[in-house]
Design a protein around this motif. Structure first.
Motif, PDB file in Angstrom:
ATOM      1  N   VAL A  38     -15.766  39.815 -87.584  1.00  0.00           N
ATOM      2  CA  VAL A  38     -15.988  40.677 -86.424  1.00  0.00           C
ATOM      3  C   VAL A  38     -15.965  39.773 -85.190  1.00  0.00           C
ATOM      4  N   HIS A  39     -15.080  40.103 -84.260  1.00  0.00           N
ATOM      5  CA  HIS A  39     -15.088  39.346 -83.006  1.00  0.00           C
ATOM      6  C   HIS A  39     -15.130  40.320 -81.847  1.00  0.00           C
ATOM      7  N   LEU A  40     -15.892  39.952 -80.831  1.00  0.00           N
ATOM      8  CA  LEU A  40     -16.137  40.806 -79.668  1.00  0.00           C
ATOM      9  C   LEU A  40     -15.591  40.119 -78.421  1.00  0.00           C
ATOM     10  N   TRP A  41     -14.874  40.892 -77.618  1.00  0.00           N
ATOM     11  CA  TRP A  41     -14.300  40.383 -76.369  1.00  0.00           C
ATOM     12  C   TRP A  41     -14.708  41.335 -75.260  1.00  0.00           C
ATOM     13  N   ALA A  42     -15.003  40.821 -74.095  1.00  0.00           N
ATOM     14  CA  ALA A  42     -15.442  41.654 -72.968  1.00  0.00           C
ATOM     15  C   ALA A  42     -14.288  41.857 -71.986  1.00  0.00           C
ATOM     16  N   TYR A  43     -14.216  43.068 -71.462  1.00  0.00           N
ATOM     17  CA  TYR A  43     -13.215  43.436 -70.469  1.00  0.00           C
ATOM     18  C   TYR A  43     -13.914  44.178 -69.337  1.00  0.00           C
ATOM     19  N   GLU A  44     -13.360  44.082 -68.159  1.00  0.00           N
ATOM     20  CA  GLU A  44     -13.935  44.778 -67.008  1.00  0.00           C
ATOM     21  C   GLU A  44     -13.669  46.283 -67.065  1.00  0.00           C
ATOM     22  N   SER A  45     -12.554  46.656 -67.664  1.00  0.00           N
ATOM     23  CA  SER A  45     -12.146  48.068 -67.716  1.00  0.00           C
ATOM     24  C   SER A  45     -11.058  48.232 -68.769  1.00  0.00           C
ATOM     25  N   ILE A  46     -10.691  49.463 -69.019  1.00  0.00           N
ATOM     26  CA  ILE A  46      -9.578  49.731 -69.936  1.00  0.00           C
ATOM     27  C   ILE A  46      -8.285  49.138 -69.367  1.00  0.00           C
ATOM     28  N   ALA A  47      -8.105  49.214 -68.062  1.00  0.00           N
ATOM     29  CA  ALA A  47      -6.914  48.633 -67.435  1.00  0.00           C
ATOM     30  C   ALA A  47      -6.886  47.115 -67.647  1.00  0.00           C
ATOM     31  N   ASP A  48      -8.040  46.467 -67.508  1.00  0.00           N
ATOM     32  CA  ASP A  48      -8.139  45.023 -67.745  1.00  0.00           C
ATOM     33  C   ASP A  48      -7.801  44.718 -69.202  1.00  0.00           C
ATOM     34  N   TYR A  49      -8.334  45.507 -70.112  1.00  0.00           N
ATOM     35  CA  TYR A  49      -8.037  45.377 -71.550  1.00  0.00           C
ATOM     36  C   TYR A  49      -6.534  45.479 -71.781  1.00  0.00           C
ATOM     37  N   ASP A  50      -5.914  46.511 -71.251  1.00  0.00           N
ATOM     38  CA  ASP A  50      -4.474  46.716 -71.437  1.00  0.00           C
ATOM     39  C   ASP A  50      -3.666  45.550 -70.883  1.00  0.00           C
ATOM     40  N   GLN A  51      -4.011  45.101 -69.693  1.00  0.00           N
ATOM     41  CA  GLN A  51      -3.271  44.019 -69.039  1.00  0.00           C
ATOM     42  C   GLN A  51      -3.384  42.712 -69.832  1.00  0.00           C
ATOM     43  N   ARG A  52      -4.587  42.359 -70.239  1.00  0.00           N
ATOM     44  CA  ARG A  52      -4.784  41.101 -70.963  1.00  0.00           C
ATOM     45  C   ARG A  52      -4.127  41.121 -72.340  1.00  0.00           C
ATOM     46  N   ARG A  53      -4.282  42.222 -73.054  1.00  0.00           N
ATOM     47  CA  ARG A  53      -3.699  42.304 -74.401  1.00  0.00           C
ATOM     48  C   ARG A  53      -2.175  42.360 -74.344  1.00  0.00           C
ATOM     49  N   THR A  54      -1.629  43.019 -73.345  1.00  0.00           N
ATOM     50  CA  THR A  54      -0.174  43.052 -73.175  1.00  0.00           C
ATOM     51  C   THR A  54       0.358  41.652 -72.897  1.00  0.00           C
ATOM     52  N   ALA A  55      -0.337  40.909 -72.041  1.00  0.00           N
ATOM     53  CA  ALA A  55       0.071  39.533 -71.743  1.00  0.00           C
ATOM     54  C   ALA A  55      -0.022  38.660 -72.991  1.00  0.00           C
ATOM     55  N   ARG A  56      -1.106  38.803 -73.748  1.00  0.00           N
ATOM     56  CA  ARG A  56      -1.257  38.034 -74.989  1.00  0.00           C
ATOM     57  C   ARG A  56      -0.133  38.351 -75.970  1.00  0.00           C
TER      58      ARG A  56
END
Length: 95
Positions: A38-56
């Motif tokens: 189980v790993h937990l990652w923090a994001y500021e928002s759903i948009a931040d989540y989408d942007q970071r994961r897309t870049a990754r």
């Protein structure tokens, strides 16, 4: 589990750190159902989540991790969770 953790540490973690930042926590099961991570990652928002994961996911080194770990992953579950603010915990914000 040792092989998965090695592959993750060598191939995924450098990329995750580059795009997602440090994890809030990274855990392996000790009691109960074994061989779970189980790993937990923090994001500021759903948009931040989408942007970071897309870049990754677009990183040219990411497919090497996916290929190296494919035979080690039986099931995967992703969740979006929201921190709960308790007055009794003071400043704790869930990160």
């Amino acid at each position: 589990m040792p092989e998965f953790l090695d592959v993750f540490d060598r191939l995924a973690m450098p990329i995750q750190l580059k795009y997602l930042g440090a994890p809030v926590g990274f855990f392996v099961s000790d009691i109960g159902a074994l061989n779970q991570v189980v790993h937990l990652w923090a994001y500021e928002s759903i948009a931040d989540y989408d942007q970071r994961r897309t870049a990754r996911d677009a990183d040219p080194d990411w497919p090497a991790y996916l290929q190296a770990s494919a035979h080690l992953i039986v099931a995967q579950e992703n969740r979006i969770v929201r921190a709960v603010q308790f007055r009794s915990l003071g400043h704790l914000d869930g990160r």
